[in-house]
Design an enzyme around this catalytic site. Sequence first.
Site, PDB file in Angstrom:
ATOM      1  N   GLY A 158       0.794  -1.211   0.000  1.00  0.00           N
ATOM      2  CA  GLY A 158       0.000   0.000   0.000  1.00  0.00           C
ATOM      3  C   GLY A 158       0.829   1.265   0.000  1.00  0.00           C
ATOM      4  O   GLY A 158       1.981   1.303  -0.430  1.00  0.00           O
ATOM      5  N   CYS A 159       0.249   2.329   0.553  1.00  0.00           N
ATOM      6  CA  CYS A 159       0.797   3.671   0.411  1.00  0.00           C
ATOM      7  C   CYS A 159       2.139   3.872   1.105  1.00  0.00           C
ATOM      8  O   CYS A 159       2.862   4.803   0.772  1.00  0.00           O
ATOM      9  CB  CYS A 159      -0.214   4.701   0.925  1.00  0.00           C
ATOM     10  SG  CYS A 159      -1.701   4.843  -0.097  1.00  0.00           S
ATOM     11  N   HIS A 160       2.474   3.040   2.078  1.00  0.00           N
ATOM     12  CA  HIS A 160       3.770   3.217   2.745  1.00  0.00           C
ATOM     13  C   HIS A 160       4.843   2.310   2.167  1.00  0.00           C
ATOM     14  O   HIS A 160       5.929   2.168   2.730  1.00  0.00           O
ATOM     15  CB  HIS A 160       3.652   3.007   4.250  1.00  0.00           C
ATOM     16  CG  HIS A 160       3.104   1.669   4.661  1.00  0.00           C
ATOM     17  ND1 HIS A 160       3.561   0.475   4.150  1.00  0.00           N
ATOM     18  CD2 HIS A 160       2.128   1.337   5.549  1.00  0.00           C
ATOM     19  CE1 HIS A 160       2.908  -0.525   4.707  1.00  0.00           C
ATOM     20  NE2 HIS A 160       2.036  -0.029   5.561  1.00  0.00           N
ATOM     21  N   GLY A 161       4.581   1.702   1.016  1.00  0.00           N
ATOM     22  CA  GLY A 161       5.507   0.727   0.449  1.00  0.00           C
ATOM     23  C   GLY A 161       6.895   1.275   0.177  1.00  0.00           C
ATOM     24  O   GLY A 161       7.896   0.561   0.322  1.00  0.00           O
ATOM     25  N   PHE A 353       1.373   5.964   5.485  1.00  0.00           N
ATOM     26  CA  PHE A 353       0.327   5.231   6.207  1.00  0.00           C
ATOM     27  C   PHE A 353      -0.275   4.206   5.261  1.00  0.00           C
ATOM     28  O   PHE A 353      -0.537   4.499   4.097  1.00  0.00           O
ATOM     29  CB  PHE A 353      -0.750   6.193   6.704  1.00  0.00           C
ATOM     30  CG  PHE A 353      -0.190   7.364   7.451  1.00  0.00           C
ATOM     31  CD1 PHE A 353       0.103   7.264   8.799  1.00  0.00           C
ATOM     32  CD2 PHE A 353       0.091   8.548   6.796  1.00  0.00           C
ATOM     33  CE1 PHE A 353       0.653   8.324   9.490  1.00  0.00           C
ATOM     34  CE2 PHE A 353       0.640   9.629   7.476  1.00  0.00           C
ATOM     35  CZ  PHE A 353       0.924   9.515   8.824  1.00  0.00           C
TER      36      PHE A 353
END
Length: 365
Positions: A158-161, A353
């Site tokens: 997701g977005c914190h990858g 996050f």
Amino acid sequence: MKTPQASLMGVGVASPRGGLGQDAAIELALQRCTSDERQQAWLRRVYRHTRVQRRGSVLLRPGEGAEGFENFFPPPLSAQDRGPTTATRLQRYAKEAGPLAERACREALRNSQVEPHEITHLVTVTCTGLVAPGLDSELPERLGLSADIGRLNLGFMGCHGALNGMRAASGLVRELPEARVLLCCVELCSLHFQYGWDPQKIVANGLFADGAGAAILGPADSQAQGWQLIEAQSRIAQHSSNAMTWSVGDHGFEMTLSSEVPKLIRASLGEWMQSWLARHDMSVRDVAHWAIHPGGPDILQAVTQALSLPEQADAVSREVLAEHGNMSSPTVLFVLERLRAQAACGPCVMLGFGPGLAFEGVLLA
């Protein structure tokens, strides 16, 4: 402050050459997601609240308008129509992800003055496509990397990858001092546009876009110009497993994004950040720059409130959100690239996050 783990040698980003303004995106969504005037009014409010002004999509070609999007996502034939199958969407991912990722990597190589043959490891990050052989096999051929390159693929984070990728890259550098690690994140979120009336999925439709980001990390060097990676840290917020989810559906990957996410950030982020920075004899006030993943305006506001940050601390993140949308994992690299272009110096904290709800942070100095 602890000894640096790695040097950030270069950053590069790339967005699709075709894009869509938010007004056009609203009109496309109205036809595919709403059935009455009440729903239409709500969708318009949500899309405008995102503060996204333009987004890139691999479905669009320069000067083409919305035709590419409409061809891939035709108007629904019935109330039950949910658009292309997941297989069709992933076939398009396999075609489009490599060229976009290549552009970001070449920019990172140019900015770092590292030659392709010097890259020893490749870390790829994506949560919007599943294919093997994938980017970890395609990019070495596209970029002229060694056939013996070490490869690590981080999927579905997701977005914190990107922050997980930086942690992995710095670990490789610590283990092998001669390592030069290319990190590449690419997400084609527009391929997972969701049909039908589902408020959480409509919020995701309104926020997400396509993009790629890359970074090159090498040995820590006290004489190096630019930022050094000091440490990466993470925290999973308690009782948050359903706050943000990302799952494979029959018609694309499906996101849920609870309105509780900003509340969880306000409740947990401050204590975690203070305790982390204290281990480096720092406080929030000592951080000169914040590269915050712009998950949406409410998330940015929650971060600045939780940390009592100055009004302009998230300015670059808001600029990236407005100009590109939320591109998931590469987005924070767009923020970092813009800070580097401004010759930012001093301690910097990168924040992201993702599903969990998980917080990820990287301290640069």
